[in-house]
Design a protein around this motif. Structure first.
Motif, PDB file in Angstrom:
ATOM      1  N   GLY A  54       0.775  -1.245   0.203  1.00  0.00           N
ATOM      2  CA  GLY A  54       0.081   0.121   0.176  1.00  0.00           C
ATOM      3  C   GLY A  54       0.652   1.354   0.020  1.00  0.00           C
ATOM      4  O   GLY A  54       2.221   1.236   0.063  1.00  0.00           O
ATOM      5  N   GLU A  55      -0.029   2.144   0.081  1.00  0.00           N
ATOM      6  CA  GLU A  55       0.715   3.654   0.159  1.00  0.00           C
ATOM      7  C   GLU A  55      -0.016   4.651   0.723  1.00  0.00           C
ATOM      8  O   GLU A  55      -1.375   4.356   0.930  1.00  0.00           O
ATOM      9  N   ALA A  56       0.427   5.911   1.218  1.00  0.00           N
ATOM     10  CA  ALA A  56      -0.492   6.721   1.807  1.00  0.00           C
ATOM     11  C   ALA A  56       0.244   8.317   1.570  1.00  0.00           C
ATOM     12  O   ALA A  56       1.477   8.325   1.387  1.00  0.00           O
ATOM     13  N   LYS A  57      -0.737   9.304   1.440  1.00  0.00           N
ATOM     14  CA  LYS A  57       0.035  10.774   1.227  1.00  0.00           C
ATOM     15  C   LYS A  57      -0.641  11.388   2.582  1.00  0.00           C
ATOM     16  O   LYS A  57      -1.775  11.424   2.701  1.00  0.00           O
ATOM     17  N   PHE A  58       0.377  12.069   3.245  1.00  0.00           N
ATOM     18  CA  PHE A  58       0.085  13.001   4.572  1.00  0.00           C
ATOM     19  C   PHE A  58       0.284  14.596   4.194  1.00  0.00           C
ATOM     20  O   PHE A  58       1.154  14.897   3.616  1.00  0.00           O
ATOM     21  N   ASN A  72       3.752  12.247  11.570  1.00  0.00           N
ATOM     22  CA  ASN A  72       3.342  11.776  10.399  1.00  0.00           C
ATOM     23  C   ASN A  72       3.861  10.230  10.398  1.00  0.00           C
ATOM     24  O   ASN A  72       3.165   9.267   9.914  1.00  0.00           O
ATOM     25  N   LEU A  73       4.891  10.154  10.663  1.00  0.00           N
ATOM     26  CA  LEU A  73       5.425   8.777  10.669  1.00  0.00           C
ATOM     27  C   LEU A  73       5.035   7.681  11.915  1.00  0.00           C
ATOM     28  O   LEU A  73       4.684   6.531  11.610  1.00  0.00           O
ATOM     29  N   ILE A  74       4.431   8.562  12.894  1.00  0.00           N
ATOM     30  CA  ILE A  74       3.775   7.486  13.956  1.00  0.00           C
ATOM     31  C   ILE A  74       2.435   7.450  13.279  1.00  0.00           C
ATOM     32  O   ILE A  74       1.810   6.302  13.666  1.00  0.00           O
ATOM     33  N   ASN A  75       1.709   8.167  12.681  1.00  0.00           N
ATOM     34  CA  ASN A  75       0.519   7.856  12.047  1.00  0.00           C
ATOM     35  C   ASN A  75       0.592   6.788  11.083  1.00  0.00           C
ATOM     36  O   ASN A  75      -0.152   6.194  10.865  1.00  0.00           O
ATOM     37  N   ALA A  76       1.697   7.097  10.298  1.00  0.00           N
ATOM     38  CA  ALA A  76       1.752   6.026   9.392  1.00  0.00           C
ATOM     39  C   ALA A  76       2.205   4.554  10.029  1.00  0.00           C
ATOM     40  O   ALA A  76       1.685   3.601   9.229  1.00  0.00           O
ATOM     41  N   ARG A  77       3.010   4.485  11.141  1.00  0.00           N
ATOM     42  CA  ARG A  77       3.152   3.250  11.571  1.00  0.00           C
ATOM     43  C   ARG A  77       1.970   2.667  11.997  1.00  0.00           C
ATOM     44  O   ARG A  77       1.644   1.469  12.194  1.00  0.00           O
ATOM     45  N   LYS A  78       0.842   3.490  12.527  1.00  0.00           N
ATOM     46  CA  LYS A  78      -0.399   2.811  13.116  1.00  0.00           C
ATOM     47  C   LYS A  78      -1.229   2.217  11.751  1.00  0.00           C
ATOM     48  O   LYS A  78      -1.814   1.140  11.864  1.00  0.00           O
ATOM     49  N   LEU A  79      -1.278   2.802  10.574  1.00  0.00           N
ATOM     50  CA  LEU A  79      -1.593   2.359   9.570  1.00  0.00           C
ATOM     51  C   LEU A  79      -1.124   1.215   8.950  1.00  0.00           C
ATOM     52  O   LEU A  79      -1.898   0.150   8.563  1.00  0.00           O
ATOM     53  N   ARG A 104       4.950  17.433   4.171  1.00  0.00           N
ATOM     54  CA  ARG A 104       3.949  16.723   3.423  1.00  0.00           C
ATOM     55  C   ARG A 104       4.651  15.374   2.945  1.00  0.00           C
ATOM     56  O   ARG A 104       5.678  15.548   2.299  1.00  0.00           O
ATOM     57  N   ILE A 105       4.284  14.150   3.155  1.00  0.00           N
ATOM     58  CA  ILE A 105       4.817  13.122   2.824  1.00  0.00           C
ATOM     59  C   ILE A 105       4.416  11.934   2.083  1.00  0.00           C
ATOM     60  O   ILE A 105       2.904  12.140   2.175  1.00  0.00           O
TER      61      ILE A 105
END
Length: 127
Positions: A54-58, A72-79, A104-105
């Motif tokens: 998968g992928e995501a944009k913050f 943002n990375l902490i939120n990405a880790r949850k996902l 923005r990542i």
């Protein structure tokens, strides 16, 4: 007048978080808190046999707060954990500037069968 004020305040409160758009092509068994998740920044290579899931944009919703790189990375880790990924790879990073106070990542999520703790990776900054 009161109705307009209530709508404006509601809009401001709802739009304070960073925007997150994610897309997973495969959802694996969620990881537990005991399972490590590696953060690979732009310069860190993806292991050869890692499988992209998968992928995501913050991004910035216009009034965003709590949107620094680590958050943002902490939120990405949850996902990642909820979708079974054990690698979060930053593929694009835009630093805060005149137009936005947010990082923005774009990140990609991978599943790797090896030991992610042995990968060269970004270490979260603890404040």
């Amino acid at each position: 007048m009161k109705k307009t004020l209530v709508i404006a305040i509601t809009f401001l409160l709802v739009s304070c978080g960073a925007s997150i758009q994610s897309n997973f092509t495969e959802q694996l068994k969620p990881l537990s808190m005991d399972n490590k998740v590696a953060f690979l920044d732009l310069q860190h290579p993806i292991p050869e046999n890692a499988k992209k899931i998968g992928e995501a944009k913050f991004g910035d919703s216009g009034f965003s707060t709590n949107c620094d790189f680590n958050t943002n990375l902490i939120n990405a880790r949850k996902l990642a954990r909820s979708n079974g990924a054990n690698i979060v790879k930053v593929s694009k990073k835009t630093t805060p500037d005149l137009w936005s106070s947010c990082y923005r990542i774009t990140v990609e999520f991978y599943y790797f069968e090896g030991d992610v703790t042995k990968l060269a990776q970004y270490q979260l900054q603890i404040n």
